[in-house]
Design an enzyme around this catalytic site. Structure first.
Site, short mmCIF file in Angstrom:
data_model
loop_
_atom_site.label_atom_id
_atom_site.label_comp_id
_atom_site.label_asym_id
_atom_site.label_seq_id
_atom_site.Cartn_x
_atom_site.Cartn_y
_atom_site.Cartn_z
N ARG A 57 1.80 -12.49 6.96
CA ARG A 57 2.07 -11.35 7.85
C ARG A 57 0.80 -10.95 8.61
NH1 ARG A 57 5.00 -9.97 3.29
NH2 ARG A 57 3.15 -9.11 2.29
N HIS A 102 -6.00 11.95 -6.04
CA HIS A 102 -5.20 12.32 -7.21
C HIS A 102 -5.85 13.53 -7.90
CE1 HIS A 102 -2.98 8.77 -6.59
NE2 HIS A 102 -3.32 8.05 -7.64
N CYS A 115 -5.73 3.93 -11.06
CA CYS A 115 -6.47 5.05 -10.46
C CYS A 115 -6.42 6.32 -11.30
CB CYS A 115 -5.95 5.32 -9.06
SG CYS A 115 -4.17 5.12 -8.88
N VAL A 145 -6.06 -0.22 -0.26
CA VAL A 145 -7.28 -0.36 -1.05
C VAL A 145 -8.22 -1.35 -0.38
CG1 VAL A 145 -8.24 -1.08 -3.28
CG2 VAL A 145 -6.09 0.20 -3.23
N1 LIG Z 1 -3.45 2.51 -3.77
C1 LIG Z 1 -4.14 2.91 -4.82
O1 LIG Z 1 -4.55 4.08 -4.94
C2 LIG Z 1 -4.45 1.92 -5.91
C3 LIG Z 1 -5.34 2.30 -6.93
C4 LIG Z 1 -5.63 1.39 -7.96
C5 LIG Z 1 -5.04 0.14 -7.94
N2 LIG Z 1 -4.18 -0.19 -6.94
C6 LIG Z 1 -3.58 -1.52 -6.96
O2 LIG Z 1 -4.13 -2.27 -5.87
C7 LIG Z 1 -3.16 -3.19 -5.40
C8 LIG Z 1 -2.99 -3.03 -3.89
O3 LIG Z 1 -2.54 -1.72 -3.62
P1 LIG Z 1 -2.53 -1.10 -2.15
O4 LIG Z 1 -2.24 0.33 -2.35
O5 LIG Z 1 -3.73 -1.50 -1.36
O6 LIG Z 1 -1.21 -1.82 -1.51
P2 LIG Z 1 -0.87 -2.12 0.01
O7 LIG Z 1 -1.42 -1.09 0.91
O8 LIG Z 1 0.59 -2.37 0.02
O9 LIG Z 1 -1.65 -3.51 0.31
C9 LIG Z 1 -1.26 -4.72 -0.30
C10 LIG Z 1 -2.18 -5.84 0.19
O10 LIG Z 1 -1.76 -7.04 -0.50
C11 LIG Z 1 -1.48 -8.04 0.49
N3 LIG Z 1 -0.34 -8.88 0.07
C12 LIG Z 1 0.89 -8.47 -0.29
N4 LIG Z 1 1.67 -9.53 -0.57
C13 LIG Z 1 0.89 -10.64 -0.38
C14 LIG Z 1 1.11 -12.03 -0.51
N5 LIG Z 1 2.30 -12.55 -0.87
N6 LIG Z 1 0.07 -12.88 -0.24
C15 LIG Z 1 -1.12 -12.39 0.15
N7 LIG Z 1 -1.40 -11.07 0.28
C16 LIG Z 1 -0.40 -10.20 0.01
C17 LIG Z 1 -1.11 -7.28 1.75
O11 LIG Z 1 -1.34 -8.13 2.85
P3 LIG Z 1 -0.40 -8.16 4.16
O12 LIG Z 1 -1.05 -7.26 5.15
O13 LIG Z 1 -0.45 -9.59 4.58
O14 LIG Z 1 0.97 -7.70 3.76
C18 LIG Z 1 -2.09 -6.12 1.67
O15 LIG Z 1 -3.36 -6.53 2.15
C19 LIG Z 1 -1.87 -2.95 -6.22
O16 LIG Z 1 -1.82 -3.83 -7.30
C20 LIG Z 1 -2.08 -1.52 -6.71
O17 LIG Z 1 -1.38 -1.26 -7.90
C21 LIG Z 1 -3.88 0.67 -5.92
#
Ligand SMILES: NC(=O)c1ccc[n+]([C@@H]2O[C@H](COP(=O)([O-])OP(=O)(O)OC[C@H]3O[C@@H](n4cnc5c(N)ncnc54)[C@H](OP(=O)(O)O)[C@@H]3O)[C@@H](O)[C@H]2O)c1
Length: 356
Positions: free
Chosen positions: A52, A254, A141, A27
């Site tokens: 990381r 979706h 989403c 995201v």
């Molecule tokens: N994907 C979707 O379609 C979607 C839609 C609506 C809402 N969301 C919500 O948006 C959020 C992120 O989803 P995503 O799909 O983008 O996940 P993702 O691809 O796994 O990305 C997670 C992000 O969070 C960072 N992060 C994880 N642990 C961390 C920590 N301890 N400290 C600082 N940064 C940290 C990661 O950074 P690093 O690179 O350092 O690991 C990465 O930038 C979730 O809560 C999800 O439920 C997602």
């Protein structure tokens, strides 16, 4: 360029510093693109993530920006935060940002049902954003696209019931889910067994009728989110909602099969007119010419796409339709950046947020 967002000093103009937390995620990467596309005003852009990714360089609008470590002092001088991190990360860092005077638009599920936190889709309940106390949540989403599509029908004829089945892309579970799907698809095509770590089962050439954990009464956490978040956004918990959420091996976008019952009957022409005139909705509906929304053609677009619109054959208030949207765009980043824009524009205009 200046924005005025600090919840503790709403009337004071400040040079805007915007922080994108989780900038390296599925995201977060799209948030950066949407900030540029939607022309969100900022004086300085900070990118934050875990150790990381700290030190990684990401180019935004032609400018290289170094990702910094997410820590409390990173929010010093920050006005607006757009955050997309796992729930437990949001739980910890959002108070750091709010205590330092920033307004946080959060994509995680952690704050969505908190009564002090508005849950906002700008096309539907922009006014709710003005109630914020430092945090505004962006919905799940699968909820967002359904609510955007149903909003014009509800405005015209009320809404009694929703029955929805989702076909959700793997990117809804983050970047690691995309990698697992692609690698396992290659393996399955070679007759090998895939590794499973993100999903409960191998998603390659498969469907998984479980998104999230078992929450209550046989429903998963994703299904319960669709019910509760829809009630909160519409401000009406009398709407009967039943969801079945299914993960499909699609990378982005979706899809949802939605059946709803309005309070007053609507004619088919009227329903299509409402969809085609609604903010953020695009109607693609020509079955004879095989035209309807599908996830690949709808990917990378900000709208919610609607098609296959039908009246119930047995109930004058029943309507069925098909709804597709890019989960990373309107389902997440587009909506969050729209909220950020709404804040910067509305605060500049003395906090008079539009009525929907
Ligand atoms: N994907 C979707 O379609 C979607 C839609 C609506 C809402 N969301 C919500 O948006 C959020 C992120 O989803 P995503 O799909 O983008 O996940 P993702 O691809 O796994 O990305 C997670 C992000 O969070 C960072 N992060 C994880 N642990 C961390 C920590 N301890 N400290 C600082 N940064 C940290 C990661 O950074 P690093 O690179 O350092 O690991 C990465 O930038 C979730 O809560 C999800 O439920 C997602």
């Amino acid at each position: 360029m200046s924005i005025c967002l600090k919840h503790s000093r709403k009337s004071q103009d400040v040079s805007g510093t915007v922080a994108v937390v989780g900038a390296t995620g599925a995201v977060g990467g799209i948030v950066l693109d949407e900030i540029v596309k939607q022309k969100l005003p900022y004086g300085k852009l900070k990118l934050l993530a875990s150790e990381r990714s700290a030190g990684t360089i990401i180019e935004v609008a032609g400018q290289p920006i170094t990702v910094e470590l997410l820590e409390p002092e990173a929010f010093k001088g920050v006005d607006l935060v757009i955050a997309s991190t796992p729930d437990e990360v949001a739980a910890e860092f959002v108070p750091w940002a709010v205590e330092r005077g920033a307004v946080v638009v959060d994509e995680s599920a952690f704050y969505r049902m908190n009564p002090d936190v508005p849950l906002v889709i700008p096309e539907v309940n922009a006014q709710a954003a003005s109630e914020h106390k430092g945090i505004i949540a962006s919905p799940n989403c699968s909820t967002t696209q359904m609510v955007v599509a149903l909003h014009p029908l509800r405005n015209a004829a009320g809404l009694r019931q929703i029955i929805v089945s989702t076909y959700q892309a793997v990117s809804g579970a983050g970047l690691a889910a995309n990698t697992e799907t692609i690698e396992n698809t290659h393996k399955v095509l070679k007759g090998q067994t895939g590794q499973v770590s993100v999903f409960q089962h191998d998603i390659a050439m498969n469907l998984i009728p479980q998104i999230g954990s078992h929450k209550e009464a046989g429903f998963t956490s994703e299904e319960v989110k669709m019910v509760r978040e829809t009630h909160k956004i519409f401000g009406d918990d009398t709407i009967a909602i039943n969801a079945t959420c299914v993960r499909v091996p699609v990378l982005v976008g979706h899809s949802e099969s939605i059946y709803c019952e309005t309070e007053q009957p609507l004619e088919l022409d009227e329903i299509k007119r409402l969809f085609s005139e609604a903010d953020g909705v695009t109607l693609i509906d020509d079955l004879d010419n095989q035209e309807y929304p599908m996830p690949r053609p709808c990917a990378d677009k900000p709208d919610v796409f609607v098609g296959r619109v039908r009246k119930d054959l047995h109930h004058e208030c029943g309507i069925s339709f098909w709804c597709v949207s890019d989960n990373l765009r309107k389902g997440a980043a587009t909506n969050a950046v729209q909220i950020g824009k709404l804040l910067s524009e509305s605060v500049a205009a003395n906090l008079s947020l539009p009525n929907n």
